[in-house]
Design a protein around this motif. Structure first.
Motif, mmCIF file in Angstrom:
data_model
loop_
_atom_site.group_PDB
_atom_site.id
_atom_site.type_symbol
_atom_site.label_atom_id
_atom_site.label_comp_id
_atom_site.label_asym_id
_atom_site.label_seq_id
_atom_site.Cartn_x
_atom_site.Cartn_y
_atom_site.Cartn_z
ATOM 1 N N HIS A 8 0.831 -1.214 0.000
ATOM 2 C CA HIS A 8 0.000 0.000 0.000
ATOM 3 C C HIS A 8 0.866 1.265 0.000
ATOM 4 C CE1 HIS A 8 0.867 -0.691 4.247
ATOM 5 N NE2 HIS A 8 0.478 0.537 4.526
ATOM 6 N N LYS A 9 2.040 1.180 0.633
ATOM 7 C CA LYS A 9 2.966 2.325 0.655
ATOM 8 C C LYS A 9 3.497 2.595 -0.758
ATOM 9 C CE LYS A 9 3.389 2.949 5.253
ATOM 10 N NZ LYS A 9 2.890 4.186 5.895
ATOM 11 N N HIS A 10 3.899 1.515 -1.450
ATOM 12 C CA HIS A 10 4.441 1.666 -2.804
ATOM 13 C C HIS A 10 3.408 2.294 -3.743
ATOM 14 C CE1 HIS A 10 7.487 -0.810 -1.119
ATOM 15 N NE2 HIS A 10 6.869 -1.956 -1.270
ATOM 16 N N ILE A 11 2.183 1.795 -3.655
ATOM 17 C CA ILE A 11 1.120 2.296 -4.533
ATOM 18 C C ILE A 11 0.836 3.767 -4.228
ATOM 19 C CG2 ILE A 11 -1.342 2.058 -5.112
ATOM 20 C CD1 ILE A 11 -0.877 -1.043 -4.669
ATOM 21 N N ALA A 12 0.780 4.117 -2.932
ATOM 22 C CA ALA A 12 0.535 5.511 -2.530
ATOM 23 C C ALA A 12 1.645 6.443 -3.022
ATOM 24 C CB ALA A 12 0.406 5.599 -1.010
ATOM 25 N N LEU A 13 2.873 5.898 -3.139
ATOM 26 C CA LEU A 13 4.011 6.702 -3.603
ATOM 27 C C LEU A 13 4.116 6.750 -5.132
ATOM 28 C CD1 LEU A 13 6.664 5.510 -0.989
ATOM 29 C CD2 LEU A 13 5.863 7.866 -1.262
ATOM 30 N N GLY A 14 3.164 6.091 -5.793
ATOM 31 C CA GLY A 14 3.133 6.134 -7.256
ATOM 32 C C GLY A 14 4.108 5.199 -7.940
ATOM 33 N N ALA A 15 4.508 4.130 -7.250
ATOM 34 C CA ALA A 15 5.465 3.187 -7.835
ATOM 35 C C ALA A 15 4.864 2.471 -9.043
ATOM 36 C CB ALA A 15 5.888 2.159 -6.799
ATOM 37 N N LYS A 16 5.735 2.162 -9.988
ATOM 38 C CA LYS A 16 5.340 1.308 -11.116
ATOM 39 C C LYS A 16 5.422 -0.119 -10.577
ATOM 40 C CE LYS A 16 6.888 -0.054 -15.715
ATOM 41 N NZ LYS A 16 8.026 -0.013 -16.650
ATOM 42 N N MET A 17 4.291 -0.812 -10.512
ATOM 43 C CA MET A 17 4.224 -2.141 -9.898
ATOM 44 C C MET A 17 4.186 -3.230 -10.971
ATOM 45 S SD MET A 17 4.055 -1.238 -6.633
ATOM 46 C CE MET A 17 3.505 -2.689 -5.703
ATOM 47 N N ALA A 18 4.709 -4.412 -10.608
ATOM 48 C CA ALA A 18 4.661 -5.561 -11.515
ATOM 49 C C ALA A 18 4.789 -6.845 -10.713
ATOM 50 C CB ALA A 18 5.776 -5.480 -12.549
ATOM 51 N N ALA A 19 4.378 -7.948 -11.329
ATOM 52 C CA ALA A 19 4.480 -9.249 -10.667
ATOM 53 C C ALA A 19 5.935 -9.700 -10.657
ATOM 54 C CB ALA A 19 3.633 -10.272 -11.407
ATOM 55 N N PHE A 20 6.403 -10.149 -9.487
ATOM 56 C CA PHE A 20 7.751 -10.712 -9.372
ATOM 57 C C PHE A 20 7.701 -11.817 -8.331
ATOM 58 C CE2 PHE A 20 12.017 -11.090 -7.606
ATOM 59 C CZ PHE A 20 12.784 -11.188 -8.761
ATOM 60 N N ALA A 21 8.028 -13.041 -8.746
ATOM 61 C CA ALA A 21 8.025 -14.222 -7.863
ATOM 62 C C ALA A 21 6.694 -14.366 -7.116
ATOM 63 C CB ALA A 21 9.182 -14.143 -6.868
ATOM 64 N N GLY A 22 5.608 -14.038 -7.833
ATOM 65 C CA GLY A 22 4.279 -14.206 -7.241
ATOM 66 C C GLY A 22 3.834 -13.048 -6.367
ATOM 67 N N TYR A 23 4.656 -12.010 -6.274
ATOM 68 C CA TYR A 23 4.334 -10.836 -5.450
ATOM 69 C C TYR A 23 4.115 -9.604 -6.317
ATOM 70 C CZ TYR A 23 5.579 -13.128 -1.045
ATOM 71 O OH TYR A 23 5.612 -13.954 0.045
ATOM 72 N N ASN A 24 3.273 -8.694 -5.837
ATOM 73 C CA ASN A 24 3.066 -7.402 -6.472
ATOM 74 C C ASN A 24 4.151 -6.469 -5.950
ATOM 75 O OD1 ASN A 24 1.861 -5.360 -7.917
ATOM 76 N ND2 ASN A 24 0.313 -4.909 -6.367
ATOM 77 N N MET A 25 5.196 -6.226 -6.759
ATOM 78 C CA MET A 25 6.387 -5.518 -6.278
ATOM 79 C C MET A 25 6.639 -4.213 -7.029
ATOM 80 S SD MET A 25 7.495 -7.426 -3.829
ATOM 81 C CE MET A 25 9.166 -6.854 -3.505
ATOM 82 N N PRO A 26 7.269 -3.239 -6.365
ATOM 83 C CA PRO A 26 7.609 -1.981 -7.042
ATOM 84 C C PRO A 26 8.842 -2.162 -7.941
ATOM 85 C CG PRO A 26 8.408 -1.932 -4.779
ATOM 86 C CD PRO A 26 7.692 -3.241 -4.949
ATOM 87 N N ILE A 27 8.716 -1.810 -9.195
ATOM 88 C CA ILE A 27 9.841 -1.895 -10.130
ATOM 89 C C ILE A 27 10.618 -0.573 -10.132
ATOM 90 C CG2 ILE A 27 10.520 -2.331 -12.535
ATOM 91 C CD1 ILE A 27 9.297 -4.765 -10.937
ATOM 92 N N SER A 28 9.884 0.548 -10.106
ATOM 93 C CA SER A 28 10.556 1.851 -10.019
ATOM 94 C C SER A 28 9.588 2.910 -9.506
ATOM 95 C CB SER A 28 11.124 2.264 -11.378
ATOM 96 O OG SER A 28 10.081 2.491 -12.299
ATOM 97 N N TYR A 29 10.156 3.986 -9.007
ATOM 98 C CA TYR A 29 9.394 5.136 -8.517
ATOM 99 C C TYR A 29 9.701 6.358 -9.379
ATOM 100 C CZ TYR A 29 8.891 2.356 -4.209
ATOM 101 O OH TYR A 29 8.616 1.376 -3.301
ATOM 102 N N SER A 30 10.903 6.912 -9.198
ATOM 103 C CA SER A 30 11.283 8.125 -9.944
ATOM 104 C C SER A 30 12.041 7.788 -11.224
ATOM 105 C CB SER A 30 12.147 9.019 -9.052
ATOM 106 O OG SER A 30 13.292 8.315 -8.594
ATOM 107 N N GLY A 31 12.330 6.512 -11.427
ATOM 108 C CA GLY A 31 13.098 6.078 -12.600
ATOM 109 C C GLY A 31 14.348 5.325 -12.160
ATOM 110 N N ILE A 32 14.716 4.290 -12.908
ATOM 111 C CA ILE A 32 15.805 3.399 -12.498
ATOM 112 C C ILE A 32 17.130 4.144 -12.334
ATOM 113 C CG2 ILE A 32 17.245 1.439 -13.243
ATOM 114 C CD1 ILE A 32 14.642 0.151 -14.332
#
Length: 362
Positions: A8-32
């Motif tokens: 919920h923190k990642h989503i609130a911070l506007g993270a780009k989310m994606a599936a990784f190892a079965g989890y909804n994970m943040p891939i990037s926020y401000s850019g890699i």
């Protein structure tokens, strides 16, 4: 898809989310690139709560670890950790992992890759013939990696544990941000320094620690970091990623992991590795940098000057720190020496590269 206690923190911070190892994970926020530089030059926070943690307890705990891992865990004293791998019976690697010695000869924590939790649990259980008490605590364990040259000093006000002087591959337990029984270790995956903190997800501990970290570090430039920058950071250090650079078909001797393969004991496939050490291996994992312009990617073919296939790329990226394209890959041993000229097949072109020492960053 599973969530971590911080999703919920990642989503609130506007993270780009994606599936990784079965989890909804943040891939990037401000850019890699931006996140990568934040960690290299200051500090950043990674949510790596998807990782797996197993507790092994009892008088035969060390014996079990010694039989299933390649490194010599008998060298560990309380408060020390070790990088190791779980070899399979064919001379490949089930997973790479960290072994934490909580209580010498009695209590250990194993930290395994998220995608291999079930596989590793079943593998270790298969060898548990002497009644070692095993607990899979993955689902209730939070793990945050706060990495970067300023990470430890930045967060020192949150704990009485001496973060600044915590030596590499050691850990301590104590109170952190008002939460008791937090394990703080110096075993990061970025080569930038910093800490990793393990704690149980109960009584709002996840929110409490996350909020305290950003209240303390935010004004000093601390940033949330996604898995994209985690990959570029580890690659610059030449650290292996399971599923890319090592897997069930690669030997630790081929992967440059002879240093975690100790023949002071017998373990799964130890005889195979001893033979490989004596006779040499036919291929080796090497680092390379591109001479021609182009980005090497996983599974691209590596060729010699005559166009013969001599191996394949396992990891590759444009290094944000070096401003050049680098990669890891397996090549025939004859091409593994430093400065060997190799060619990466990018689409229909053969792009020149050369073998270099890792880490890419000195």
């Amino acid at each position: 898809m599973k969530n971590t206690p911080f999703t919920h923190k990642h989503i609130a911070l506007g993270a780009k989310m994606a599936a990784f190892a079965g989890y909804n994970m943040p891939i990037s926020y401000s850019g890699i690139n931006d996140e990568h530089q934040a960690v290299r030059n200051n500090a950043g926070v990674f949510d790596v709560s998807h990782m797996g943690e197993f507790m092994l307890k009892g008088e035969n705990a060390l014996d079990l670890i010694q039989r299933v891992t390649s490194n010599d865990a008998s060298k560990l004293t309380a408060g020390k950790a070790q990088y190791s791998c779980l070899p399979n019976e064919q001379g490949g690697i089930v997973d790479d992992l960290l072994v934490y010695c909580i209580e010498e000869n009695k209590v250990y924590m194993l930290v395994v890759n998220a995608s291999n939790i079930e596989k590793d649990w079943e593998w270790i259980s298969k060898f548990n013939t002497k009644g070692v008490e095993m607990h899979n605590i993955s689902d209730k364990t939070c793990l945050l990696a706060i990495q970067g040259p300023n990470a430890s000093s930045m967060l020192q006000p949150l704990t009485e544990i001496d973060l600044v002087n915590l030596k590499y591959y050691t850990f301590a337990k104590g109170e952190f941000a008002g939460v008791k029984n937090v394990l703080v270790s110096a075993t990061g995956y970025t080569g930038a320094g910093g800490i990793e903190i393990y704690f149980e997800d109960k009584d709002g501990a996840a929110d409490k620690i996350w909020d305290a970290i950003f209240a303390e570090g935010g004004p000093k430039g601390l940033k949330p970091i996604g898995l994209g920058a985690r990959d570029t950071l580890r690659l610059e250090m030449g650290f292996c990623l399971y599923g890319n650079d090592i897997d069930d078909t690669t030997s630790p001797m081929e992967a440059g992991l002879g240093w975690i393969t100790k023949f002071t004991k017998e373990f799964t496939s130890s005889k195979v590795f001893e033979q490989q050490k004596a006779a040499g291996v036919e291929r080796k994992l090497v680092g390379f940098e591109m001479i021609d312009k182009g980005i090497p990617r996983h599974d691209y073919e590596i060729k010699d000057a005559s166009g013969q296939v001599i191996g394949k790329v396992t990891s590759g990226t444009q290094s944000p720190s070096l401003q050049k394209a680098v990669g890891l890959g397996y090549v025939k041993t004859a091409f593994a020496t430093q400065d060997s000229e190799i060619y990466i097949a990018v689409r229909d072109k053969a792009l020149k590269a050369k073998v270099v020492k890792v880490p890419f960053l000195s």
